[in-house]
Motif scaffolding. Structure first.
Motif, short mmCIF file in Angstrom:
data_model
loop_
_atom_site.label_atom_id
_atom_site.label_comp_id
_atom_site.label_asym_id
_atom_site.label_seq_id
_atom_site.Cartn_x
_atom_site.Cartn_y
_atom_site.Cartn_z
N ILE A 157 56.99 10.62 24.03
CA ILE A 157 55.73 10.00 23.58
C ILE A 157 55.62 9.89 22.06
CG2 ILE A 157 54.41 10.52 25.67
CD1 ILE A 157 53.11 12.81 24.11
N LEU A 158 56.28 10.79 21.32
CA LEU A 158 56.25 10.67 19.86
C LEU A 158 56.90 9.37 19.42
CD1 LEU A 158 55.76 11.63 16.99
CD2 LEU A 158 57.85 13.01 17.15
N GLU A 159 58.09 9.09 19.94
CA GLU A 159 58.80 7.86 19.59
C GLU A 159 58.03 6.63 20.08
OE1 GLU A 159 60.11 10.51 20.92
OE2 GLU A 159 61.70 11.18 19.57
N ILE A 160 57.49 6.72 21.29
CA ILE A 160 56.69 5.62 21.84
C ILE A 160 55.47 5.36 20.95
CG2 ILE A 160 55.22 4.91 23.77
CD1 ILE A 160 57.16 6.55 25.58
N GLY A 161 54.79 6.45 20.58
CA GLY A 161 53.60 6.33 19.74
C GLY A 161 53.88 5.71 18.39
N LYS A 162 55.00 6.11 17.78
CA LYS A 162 55.38 5.54 16.48
C LYS A 162 55.60 4.04 16.57
CE LYS A 162 57.59 9.49 14.18
NZ LYS A 162 58.89 10.06 13.72
N HIS A 172 47.99 4.27 25.60
CA HIS A 172 47.35 5.15 26.58
C HIS A 172 48.43 5.93 27.32
CE1 HIS A 172 44.74 6.74 29.71
NE2 HIS A 172 45.64 6.34 30.60
N THR A 173 48.18 7.22 27.56
CA THR A 173 49.15 8.02 28.30
C THR A 173 48.44 8.92 29.31
OG1 THR A 173 50.99 9.61 28.10
CG2 THR A 173 49.22 9.81 26.48
N ASP A 174 48.99 8.95 30.51
CA ASP A 174 48.50 9.81 31.59
C ASP A 174 49.11 11.19 31.38
OD1 ASP A 174 48.12 11.20 33.95
OD2 ASP A 174 48.64 9.53 35.26
N CYS A 175 48.26 12.15 31.02
CA CYS A 175 48.72 13.52 30.73
C CYS A 175 48.29 14.51 31.81
CB CYS A 175 48.18 13.97 29.37
SG CYS A 175 48.87 13.08 27.98
N VAL A 176 47.98 14.02 32.99
CA VAL A 176 47.48 14.88 34.06
C VAL A 176 48.47 16.00 34.40
CG1 VAL A 176 46.90 14.92 36.52
CG2 VAL A 176 45.90 13.18 35.05
N GLN A 177 49.77 15.69 34.47
CA GLN A 177 50.75 16.70 34.84
C GLN A 177 51.17 17.58 33.66
OE1 GLN A 177 51.65 17.67 37.74
NE2 GLN A 177 50.92 15.99 39.02
N SER A 178 51.08 17.06 32.45
CA SER A 178 51.59 17.79 31.28
C SER A 178 50.54 18.64 30.57
CB SER A 178 52.20 16.80 30.28
OG SER A 178 51.23 15.85 29.86
N TYR A 179 49.28 18.29 30.72
CA TYR A 179 48.21 19.01 30.00
C TYR A 179 48.16 20.47 30.43
CZ TYR A 179 43.52 20.16 28.28
OH TYR A 179 42.45 20.75 27.65
N ASN A 189 51.26 12.36 17.73
CA ASN A 189 51.98 11.46 18.63
C ASN A 189 51.39 10.06 18.69
OD1 ASN A 189 54.09 13.26 20.04
ND2 ASN A 189 52.22 14.48 20.19
N TYR A 190 50.42 9.77 17.81
CA TYR A 190 49.83 8.44 17.70
C TYR A 190 49.24 7.96 19.03
CZ TYR A 190 52.80 8.69 13.59
OH TYR A 190 53.41 9.12 12.41
N ILE A 191 48.63 8.89 19.77
CA ILE A 191 48.02 8.57 21.07
C ILE A 191 46.59 8.08 20.84
CG2 ILE A 191 47.23 9.53 23.26
CD1 ILE A 191 49.53 11.61 22.99
#
Length: 388
Positions: A157-162, A172-179, A189-191
């Motif tokens: 996500i850092l590279e994607i955000g940049k 937009h990112t779904d963080c349901v599993q990672s949070y 991460n530029y989210i």
């Protein structure tokens, strides 16, 4: 029964249940009411907003409470693209998103939007070159999940955000599993927007959080709504939000220790299964920096995942297939299909996911149970060969 389906949902922690009960007694007022009881509830609500924003290094003004991850995904994406429609008509996502995102993008296509669906590699990650090539001048938004719900792969996500920041495209990112499992910093991460669900972190069901950077424009999907600044209608459930906040705080305090535990349990499970059989594949990434260790995706080469899951259930072990079952037939995992698997191969996936209550003894019993299932399967296959 041994429960190893924590990626689906988690039981409420006793501390969280206690927090909910106390909050229900004390903060029963409507936070929109102007009397003192309503004011107290609103003060508690705003404190939760501030504390939850802190867990993602965000701004409290960007926190909106919803019914869970699915609603957060749907409202965030719709609110953002409608407010920024003047930029264009193009959206980007992956083939491996949660059904709430995948189904929404299919619906948006019917409404006239153009959508690019990216596939993932053998480790479950998108190819950044493919992602960059998919960008267009009329791209409004990209929705790329953080942690995959079927095999646990973590996206870069850092590279994607940049990349998206450079092109001024909403992320937009779904963080349901990672949070609560890995650190999340929306600024670093530029989210622009993310979704979170309480019941994945030992909080109550029916409550979630959507974060939208206050600097990003969004448009309310509910005309005339005043709750949550117009983001979502309905009286806000303060007791559940307080319980959710308590769960989030504990998850973040215990994050590093739990990750080490999950890594240990994962190694024990995989190594134990390898001693039993070579008829399975561990899906996802070998690099644990690119993998949620508590989610183990296993493809068994001899049978559909639904058969393995049902046999495990018969022996008192609760695991899941990588996708939902409909009318008794397992649908192929979209993540596996996106990885280039055939439909038959994609149906071989089961998911085992650990939680706070998972013990080494339970992992030992899980290995033994899967061993019994594989022996039964071997007998069935041999009898079929003899019959032929």
């Amino acid at each position: 029964m041994i429960y190893l389906d924590y990626a689906a949902t988690t039981p409420m922690r006793k501390e969280v249940l206690h927090a909910f009960q106390e909050a229900a007694k004390k903060y029963y007022g409507n936070p929109s009411s102007l009397h003192d009881i309503g004011t107290e509830a609103n003060e508690a609500l705003e404190l939760c907003r501030e504390q939850l924003a802190g867990t993602i290094q965000g701004n409290k003004d960007g926190v909106y409470f919803t019914s869970g991850g699915s609603e957060s995904n749907i409202l965030a994406i719709r609110s953002l693209i409608e407010a920024n429609r003047k930029k264009g008509n193009h959206l980007i996502t992956t083939d491996a998103e949660h059904s709430s995102v995948h189904n929404l993008f299919k619906q948006l296509e019917e409404e006239g939007y153009e959508v690019t669906y990216l596939s993932v590699d053998g480790g479950g990650q998108i190819d950044l070159a493919d992602f960059q090539n998919a960008l267009r001048k009329d791209t409004i938004l990209a929705s790329i999940h953080h942690g995959n719900s079927e095999i646990g792969a973590v996206q870069p996500i850092l590279e994607i955000g940049k990349i998206l920041k450079e092109h001024q495209i909403i992320f937009h990112t779904d963080c349901v599993q990672s949070y609560g499992k890995v650190p999340i910093d929306v600024n670093q991460n530029y989210i622009d927007s993310l979704s979170v669900s309480s019941h994945k972190i030992y909080g109550p069901k029916g409550i979630g959080m959507c974060y939208i950077n206050p600097r990003v424009n969004w448009k309310s999907q509910y005309k005339g709504t005043t709750h949550e600044k117009g983001f979502r209608p309905g009286t806000v459930d303060v007791p559940s939000i307080l319980a959710f906040t308590a769960a989030a705080q504990m998850m973040h305090q215990e994050m590093e220790g739990q990750r080490r535990r999950d890594l240990h349990l994962r190694m024990k499970l995989v190594n134990g299964l390898k001693e039993l059989s070579n008829q399975f594949v561990v899906e996802g990434n070998d690099d644990m920096d690119k993998q949620l260790p508590h989610i183990v995706g296993l493809s068994f080469l001899q049978a559909q995942g639904q058969y393995i899951m049902l046999e495990c259930n018969r022996y008192g072990l609760a695991v899941s297939t990588g996708s939902a079952c409909q009318v008794g037939q397992q649908s192929p995992s979209r993540t596996m299909l996106s990885m280039g698997k055939t439909v038959d191969d994609a149906k071989q996936l089961i998911r085992i996911s650990f939680g706070k209550m998972t013990t080494e003894e339970q992992i030992t019993q899980t290995i033994q149970t899967i061993g019994k299932v594989l022996k039964t399967l071997q007998k069935i296959n041999l009898s079929q060969l003899n019959w032929l």
